[in-house]
Design an enzyme around this catalytic site. Structure first.
Site, PDB file in Angstrom:
ATOM      1  N   ARG A  48       4.070   5.454   5.757  1.00  0.00           N
ATOM      2  CA  ARG A  48       3.706   5.872   4.398  1.00  0.00           C
ATOM      3  C   ARG A  48       4.271   7.246   4.049  1.00  0.00           C
ATOM      4  O   ARG A  48       3.624   8.016   3.341  1.00  0.00           O
ATOM      5  CB  ARG A  48       2.187   5.906   4.211  1.00  0.00           C
ATOM      6  CG  ARG A  48       1.513   4.532   4.287  1.00  0.00           C
ATOM      7  CD  ARG A  48       1.719   3.777   2.976  1.00  0.00           C
ATOM      8  NE  ARG A  48       0.992   2.518   3.010  1.00  0.00           N
ATOM      9  CZ  ARG A  48      -0.180   2.325   2.397  1.00  0.00           C
ATOM     10  NH1 ARG A  48      -0.726   3.281   1.694  1.00  0.00           N
ATOM     11  NH2 ARG A  48      -0.771   1.165   2.476  1.00  0.00           N
ATOM     12  N   ARG A  61       5.791   7.695 -10.168  1.00  0.00           N
ATOM     13  CA  ARG A  61       4.717   6.711 -10.293  1.00  0.00           C
ATOM     14  C   ARG A  61       3.958   6.840 -11.624  1.00  0.00           C
ATOM     15  O   ARG A  61       3.417   5.856 -12.125  1.00  0.00           O
ATOM     16  CB  ARG A  61       3.795   6.925  -9.091  1.00  0.00           C
ATOM     17  CG  ARG A  61       2.639   6.055  -8.920  1.00  0.00           C
ATOM     18  CD  ARG A  61       2.917   4.611  -8.699  1.00  0.00           C
ATOM     19  NE  ARG A  61       1.620   4.026  -8.456  1.00  0.00           N
ATOM     20  CZ  ARG A  61       0.747   3.794  -9.430  1.00  0.00           C
ATOM     21  NH1 ARG A  61       1.075   4.004 -10.671  1.00  0.00           N
ATOM     22  NH2 ARG A  61      -0.440   3.316  -9.133  1.00  0.00           N
ATOM     23  N   ASP A  97       6.078  -3.073  -0.314  1.00  0.00           N
ATOM     24  CA  ASP A  97       4.706  -3.299   0.149  1.00  0.00           C
ATOM     25  C   ASP A  97       4.642  -4.604   0.938  1.00  0.00           C
ATOM     26  O   ASP A  97       5.387  -5.548   0.650  1.00  0.00           O
ATOM     27  CB  ASP A  97       3.740  -3.372  -1.027  1.00  0.00           C
ATOM     28  CG  ASP A  97       2.299  -3.193  -0.539  1.00  0.00           C
ATOM     29  OD1 ASP A  97       1.866  -2.040  -0.409  1.00  0.00           O
ATOM     30  OD2 ASP A  97       1.631  -4.201  -0.251  1.00  0.00           O
ATOM     31  N   TYR A 174      -5.389 -10.824   3.734  1.00  0.00           N
ATOM     32  CA  TYR A 174      -5.394 -10.563   2.285  1.00  0.00           C
ATOM     33  C   TYR A 174      -5.405 -11.864   1.492  1.00  0.00           C
ATOM     34  O   TYR A 174      -6.081 -11.989   0.474  1.00  0.00           O
ATOM     35  CB  TYR A 174      -4.173  -9.733   1.876  1.00  0.00           C
ATOM     36  CG  TYR A 174      -4.320  -8.259   2.190  1.00  0.00           C
ATOM     37  CD1 TYR A 174      -5.137  -7.436   1.407  1.00  0.00           C
ATOM     38  CD2 TYR A 174      -3.655  -7.681   3.252  1.00  0.00           C
ATOM     39  CE1 TYR A 174      -5.283  -6.084   1.691  1.00  0.00           C
ATOM     40  CE2 TYR A 174      -3.789  -6.325   3.549  1.00  0.00           C
ATOM     41  CZ  TYR A 174      -4.606  -5.544   2.771  1.00  0.00           C
ATOM     42  OH  TYR A 174      -4.753  -4.201   3.062  1.00  0.00           O
TER      43      TYR A 174
HETATM   44  O1  CP3 Z   1       5.788   3.856   4.661  1.00  0.00           O
HETATM   45  C1  CP3 Z   1       6.347   3.951   3.549  1.00  0.00           C
HETATM   46  O2  CP3 Z   1       6.576   5.043   2.996  1.00  0.00           O
HETATM   47  C2  CP3 Z   1       6.828   2.675   2.883  1.00  0.00           C
HETATM   48  C3  CP3 Z   1       5.968   2.178   1.890  1.00  0.00           C
HETATM   49  C4  CP3 Z   1       4.763   1.315   2.208  1.00  0.00           C
HETATM   50  C5  CP3 Z   1       3.769   1.082   1.240  1.00  0.00           C
HETATM   51  N1  CP3 Z   1       2.919   0.145   1.714  1.00  0.00           N
HETATM   52  C6  CP3 Z   1       3.708   1.738  -0.062  1.00  0.00           C
HETATM   53  C7  CP3 Z   1       2.428   1.772  -0.782  1.00  0.00           C
HETATM   54  C8  CP3 Z   1       4.438   0.537   3.326  1.00  0.00           C
HETATM   55  C9  CP3 Z   1       5.127   0.477   4.662  1.00  0.00           C
HETATM   56  C10 CP3 Z   1       3.279  -0.202   2.983  1.00  0.00           C
HETATM   57  C11 CP3 Z   1       2.654  -1.188   3.872  1.00  0.00           C
HETATM   58  C12 CP3 Z   1       1.318  -1.684   3.546  1.00  0.00           C
HETATM   59  N2  CP3 Z   1       0.809  -2.087   2.354  1.00  0.00           N
HETATM   60  C13 CP3 Z   1       0.327  -1.917   4.513  1.00  0.00           C
HETATM   61  C14 CP3 Z   1       0.514  -1.735   5.985  1.00  0.00           C
HETATM   62  C15 CP3 Z   1       0.449  -0.312   6.345  1.00  0.00           C
HETATM   63  C16 CP3 Z   1      -0.920   0.204   6.524  1.00  0.00           C
HETATM   64  O3  CP3 Z   1      -1.220   1.239   5.921  1.00  0.00           O
HETATM   65  O4  CP3 Z   1      -1.668  -0.413   7.298  1.00  0.00           O
HETATM   66  C17 CP3 Z   1      -0.801  -2.425   3.858  1.00  0.00           C
HETATM   67  C18 CP3 Z   1      -2.115  -2.797   4.515  1.00  0.00           C
HETATM   68  C19 CP3 Z   1      -0.481  -2.540   2.498  1.00  0.00           C
HETATM   69  C20 CP3 Z   1      -1.343  -3.072   1.411  1.00  0.00           C
HETATM   70  C21 CP3 Z   1      -1.620  -1.993   0.468  1.00  0.00           C
HETATM   71  N3  CP3 Z   1      -0.725  -1.527  -0.472  1.00  0.00           N
HETATM   72  C22 CP3 Z   1      -2.793  -1.190   0.385  1.00  0.00           C
HETATM   73  C23 CP3 Z   1      -4.036  -1.365   1.224  1.00  0.00           C
HETATM   74  C24 CP3 Z   1      -2.561  -0.234  -0.605  1.00  0.00           C
HETATM   75  C25 CP3 Z   1      -3.439   0.927  -0.977  1.00  0.00           C
HETATM   76  C26 CP3 Z   1      -4.181   0.739  -2.228  1.00  0.00           C
HETATM   77  C27 CP3 Z   1      -4.627   2.076  -2.728  1.00  0.00           C
HETATM   78  O5  CP3 Z   1      -4.759   2.177  -3.940  1.00  0.00           O
HETATM   79  O6  CP3 Z   1      -4.827   2.995  -1.928  1.00  0.00           O
HETATM   80  C28 CP3 Z   1      -1.261  -0.471  -1.116  1.00  0.00           C
HETATM   81  C29 CP3 Z   1      -0.597   0.288  -2.182  1.00  0.00           C
HETATM   82  C30 CP3 Z   1       0.525   1.162  -1.749  1.00  0.00           C
HETATM   83  N4  CP3 Z   1       1.533   0.759  -0.929  1.00  0.00           N
HETATM   84  C31 CP3 Z   1       0.759   2.496  -2.157  1.00  0.00           C
HETATM   85  C32 CP3 Z   1       1.953   2.876  -1.568  1.00  0.00           C
HETATM   86  C33 CP3 Z   1       2.676   4.196  -1.737  1.00  0.00           C
HETATM   87  C34 CP3 Z   1      -0.105   3.296  -3.119  1.00  0.00           C
HETATM   88  C35 CP3 Z   1       0.162   2.741  -4.483  1.00  0.00           C
HETATM   89  C36 CP3 Z   1       0.078   3.751  -5.568  1.00  0.00           C
HETATM   90  O7  CP3 Z   1       1.077   4.442  -5.832  1.00  0.00           O
HETATM   91  O8  CP3 Z   1      -0.967   3.824  -6.204  1.00  0.00           O
END
Ligand code: CP3
Length: 370
Positions: A48, A61, A97, A174
């Site tokens: 992340r 964003r 994602d 999910y």
């Molecule tokens: O690592 C990186 O920089 C690459 C980007 C990346 C994202 N998601 C961007 C993201 C990666 C590798 C992921 C993987 C991901 N997505 C996982 C596995 C990693 C982990 O943390 O276990 C999971 C479980 C997800 C599913 C997901 N997507 C969740 C639970 C969330 C969070 C929701 C929230 O509002 O907090 C996301 C959204 C997400 N994916 C964001 C980012 C930067 C935040 C979105 C935003 O900008 O609001």
């Protein structure tokens, strides 16, 4: 430089396409560590690393939703490259994602404010499994491959790019729960009550993942990571029976020669089984000691990790001490990639993230005078 001249004629692209990897990339500290070769310093990147803790990300964003950002290759590439450059890390990870792949399966995905991901038509029983669409080809995810191509062009020529996907269990959690979950009651109910439907769904997901990961590699990713973020919810016996064969299928299907990082959290009791499922690098969370975990799974596999993401909220003296502890446990053995034990949290102070990357490089530096 030769390479610049080559580029004008498009020859560099040709080289990338035939070998899919240049000598400069192959010699990078990150890919050397994936292959357990000696490195001049411990490579570091952070899960992340592009995200809300970073002002540059929040600015992009602010203009669009998260899904729109994922589906706009030029901006996904910009976010990827900016994060890697700002932090000085040894690998970039494509901005995307793990849930994008469920859309072509016929699931309706939304990222709602505050709630995280929501799937409006979750799979709850065998009939829903029958409705899942086979991902015949991955063209519906073309925006990810375009983002990878654009990112590869924009990154320094020796900085590897990591592609990724969710592992079958985490994706299934999910798809069945319809979002985040605490106890995975729906997912485990399907698993226990209708194991035929469960395995059919896991197989469908796994077939899609092999195609998706290989298309990311063909587009220009030098390594891929499988995120099994929520697999720690399972007992070892359930992991072996309901998950391991599927994860193994995915990892075995990844294009030969491309390193696979197999990551999960809450996996202290599952590490040997994860190792059995496969991966060139096993990603560890911070609840295990790196030295003990590595000993258990064997030094013939590389490891990644495993700083507590919350250590980034501590003062830099404390942060340094914790990073040093991990490096000491790795003991200079080839095959350690420094990372957090899970993703960076949204409120993390960016200056500490930058400081951590510098500290790891400095403390692990194996120069002649050392
Ligand atoms: O690592 C990186 O920089 C690459 C980007 C990346 C994202 N998601 C961007 C993201 C990666 C590798 C992921 C993987 C991901 N997505 C996982 C596995 C990693 C982990 O943390 O276990 C999971 C479980 C997800 C599913 C997901 N997507 C969740 C639970 C969330 C969070 C929701 C929230 O509002 O907090 C996301 C959204 C997400 N994916 C964001 C980012 C930067 C935040 C979105 C935003 O900008 O609001």
């Amino acid at each position: 430089m030769f390479s610049e001249n080559f580029h004008d004629f498009g020859v560099a692209d040709l080289i990338v396409e035939t070998a899919n990897i240049t000598d400069a990339l192959r010699a990078s500290a990150f890919l050397r560590a994936c292959r357990r070769e000696p490195v001049p310093y411990t490579p570091v990147w952070l899960m992340r690393q592009a995200g809300r803790y970073m002002r540059e990300y929040r600015e992009v964003r602010a203009r669009m939703s998260f899904l729109e950002l994922c589906k706009t290759p030029s901006l996904a590439a910009e976010v990827t490259v900016t994060a890697a450059e700002r932090l000085g890390v040894d690998a970039a990870i494509i901005f995307a994602d793990i849930l994008l792949i469920i859309e072509p399966m016929g699931l309706e995905l939304e990222f709602s404010k505050g709630e995280g991901p929501v799937i409006h038509n979750p799979v709850r029983g065998p009939h829903d499994v029958d409705r899942l669409r086979e991902v015949e080809d991955t063209s519906a995810l073309g925006f990810v491959f375009d983002a990878i191509r654009e990112t590869r062009r924009a990154l320094p020529s020796d900085l590897p790019l990591i592609g990724f996907a969710g592992a079958p269990f985490t994706l299934a959690s999910y798809i069945v729960e319809g979002g985040a979950s605490r106890n995975y009651v729906h997912a485990k109910s399907l698993m226990y009550n209708d194991s035929g439907a469960w395995h059919a769904m896991m197989s469908l997901i796994s077939r899609a993942l092999v195609k998706y990961l290989n298309a990311q590699i063909a587009a220009g990713a030098q390594a891929v990571q499988l995120f099994d973020s929520w697999v720690g919810a399972l007992s070892p016996d359930d992991y072996r029976q309901y998950v391991l064969p599927h994860t193994r299928h995915v990892i075995a299907g990844v294009t030969e020669g491309t390193p696979v990082i197999h990551f999960g959290t809450g996996t202290a009791t599952l590490l040997e089984l994860m190792r059995e499922a496969g991966g060139d690098v096993i990603g560890l969370d911070w609840r295990v000691r790196l030295d003990e975990a590595w000993q258990r799974i064997g030094h013939d596999v590389a490891v990644m990790g495993n700083l507590d993401p919350v250590a980034l909220f501590a003062n830099q003296e404390q942060l340094r001490a914790q990073a040093q502890t991990i490096l000491a446990q790795a003991a200079g053995r080839p095959g350690h990639i420094f990372n957090l034990g899970h993703g960076i949290l949204p409120e993390t102070p960016v200056e500490n993230v930058i400081a951590l990357v510098d500290m790891v490089h400095e403390m692990s530096s194996r120069s002649q005078d050392k």
